[in-house]
Design a protein around this motif. Structure first.
Motif, PDB file in Angstrom:
ATOM      1  N   UNK A  31       1.047  -1.323   0.028  1.00 34.57           N
ATOM      2  CA  UNK A  31      -0.072   0.033  -0.219  1.00 34.57           C
ATOM      3  C   UNK A  31       1.007   1.158   0.182  1.00 34.57           C
ATOM      4  N   UNK A  32       0.318   2.516  -0.784  1.00 39.50           N
ATOM      5  CA  UNK A  32       0.808   3.638  -0.154  1.00 39.50           C
ATOM      6  C   UNK A  32       0.698   4.245   1.190  1.00 39.50           C
ATOM      7  N   UNK A  33       1.395   5.047   1.708  1.00 43.23           N
ATOM      8  CA  UNK A  33       2.099   5.552   2.636  1.00 43.23           C
ATOM      9  C   UNK A  33       2.368   6.730   2.531  1.00 43.23           C
ATOM     10  N   UNK A  34       1.831   7.907   4.305  1.00 42.85           N
ATOM     11  CA  UNK A  34       1.878   8.634   3.716  1.00 42.85           C
ATOM     12  C   UNK A  34       2.100   9.338   5.310  1.00 42.85           C
ATOM     13  N   UNK A  35       2.746  10.472   6.012  1.00 39.54           N
ATOM     14  CA  UNK A  35       2.293  10.497   6.895  1.00 39.54           C
ATOM     15  C   UNK A  35       1.503  10.886   7.926  1.00 39.54           C
ATOM     16  N   UNK A  36       0.795  10.596   9.107  1.00 35.17           N
ATOM     17  CA  UNK A  36       0.141  10.580   9.705  1.00 35.17           C
ATOM     18  C   UNK A  36      -0.537  12.365   9.903  1.00 35.17           C
ATOM     19  N   UNK A  37       0.502  13.005   9.577  1.00 35.37           N
ATOM     20  CA  UNK A  37      -0.437  14.698   9.724  1.00 35.37           C
ATOM     21  C   UNK A  37      -0.803  14.639   8.651  1.00 35.37           C
ATOM     22  N   UNK A  38       0.295  14.680   7.991  1.00 32.71           N
ATOM     23  CA  UNK A  38       0.006  15.040   6.856  1.00 32.71           C
ATOM     24  C   UNK A  38      -1.634  14.457   6.012  1.00 32.71           C
ATOM     25  N   UNK A  39      -1.991  13.006   6.762  1.00 35.54           N
ATOM     26  CA  UNK A  39      -3.201  12.717   6.229  1.00 35.54           C
ATOM     27  C   UNK A  39      -4.642  13.208   6.866  1.00 35.54           C
ATOM     28  N   UNK A  40      -4.496  13.739   7.996  1.00 35.69           N
ATOM     29  CA  UNK A  40      -4.825  13.836   9.426  1.00 35.69           C
ATOM     30  C   UNK A  40      -5.884  15.364   8.716  1.00 35.69           C
ATOM     31  N   UNK A  67      -8.082   7.768   0.788  1.00 40.48           N
ATOM     32  CA  UNK A  67      -7.121   8.649   0.324  1.00 40.48           C
ATOM     33  C   UNK A  67      -7.778   9.023  -1.645  1.00 40.48           C
ATOM     34  N   UNK A  68      -8.045   9.872  -1.991  1.00 41.53           N
ATOM     35  CA  UNK A  68      -8.281  10.361  -2.916  1.00 41.53           C
ATOM     36  C   UNK A  68      -6.610  10.329  -3.282  1.00 41.53           C
ATOM     37  N   UNK A  69      -6.204   9.865  -4.555  1.00 45.14           N
ATOM     38  CA  UNK A  69      -4.796  10.162  -5.237  1.00 45.14           C
ATOM     39  C   UNK A  69      -5.226  10.872  -6.439  1.00 45.14           C
ATOM     40  N   UNK A  95      -1.949   1.131  -5.099  1.00 44.17           N
ATOM     41  CA  UNK A  95      -2.049   2.712  -5.783  1.00 44.17           C
ATOM     42  C   UNK A  95      -1.863   2.587  -7.467  1.00 44.17           C
ATOM     43  N   UNK A  96      -1.488   1.834  -7.335  1.00 44.96           N
ATOM     44  CA  UNK A  96      -0.576   1.504  -9.287  1.00 44.96           C
ATOM     45  C   UNK A  96      -1.559   0.703 -10.061  1.00 44.96           C
TER      46      UNK A  96
END
Length: 126
Positions: A31-40, A67-69, A95-96
């Motif tokens: 899966x894709x990963x993004x820092x939690x603070x950005x997602x929130x 999320x929407x990519x 995601x790919x």
């Protein structure tokens, strides 16, 4: 395979707002990963927790949500993992696949790939 970065945009939904970021293309990550603070900050909330094996063989649990990519102007929802602070965003295989994209490791770029519908049988010439 060498690694490379691409620009992706992430939002809570199709109406945005989207935030652009450089993400490491990682076909070895599910899966894709993004820092939690950005997602929130974007309004993406966890829907469940998942367990993952990491490079050293140990396992960790992380929150996950939808999320929407946006990649090259195309948009698709995708499951995204809430990463630790300072974690580099990853663009994973799930995601790919949602975007119908593969990896050209020589040119270090994403390329369109055909999907598979091997369970479908075409009868009567259709």
């Amino acid at each position: 395979m060498g690694t490379f970065n691409v620009t992706v945009e992430v939002a809570a939904g199709p109406d945005g707002p989207f935030e652009a970021m450089e993400a490491l293309v990682d076909t070895g990550a599910t899966f894709s990963l993004v820092p939690a603070s950005i997602l929130r900050r974007l309004g993406i909330e966890p829907t469940h927790r998942r367990r993952f094996m990491i490079a050293d063989g140990s396992s960790v649990e992380r929150d996950a949500g939808w999320g929407m990519f946006r990649i090259d102007g195309l948009e698709s929802p995708s499951l995204v993992i809430f990463g630790d602070e300072g974690a580099w965003p990853l663009l994973g295989a799930f995601t790919l696949e949602a975007f119908g994209l593969g990896v050209d490791p020589v040119q270090q770029e994403l390329i369109p790939v055909d999907g598979y519908l091997v369970g479908i049988r075409m009868d009567n010439g259709s």
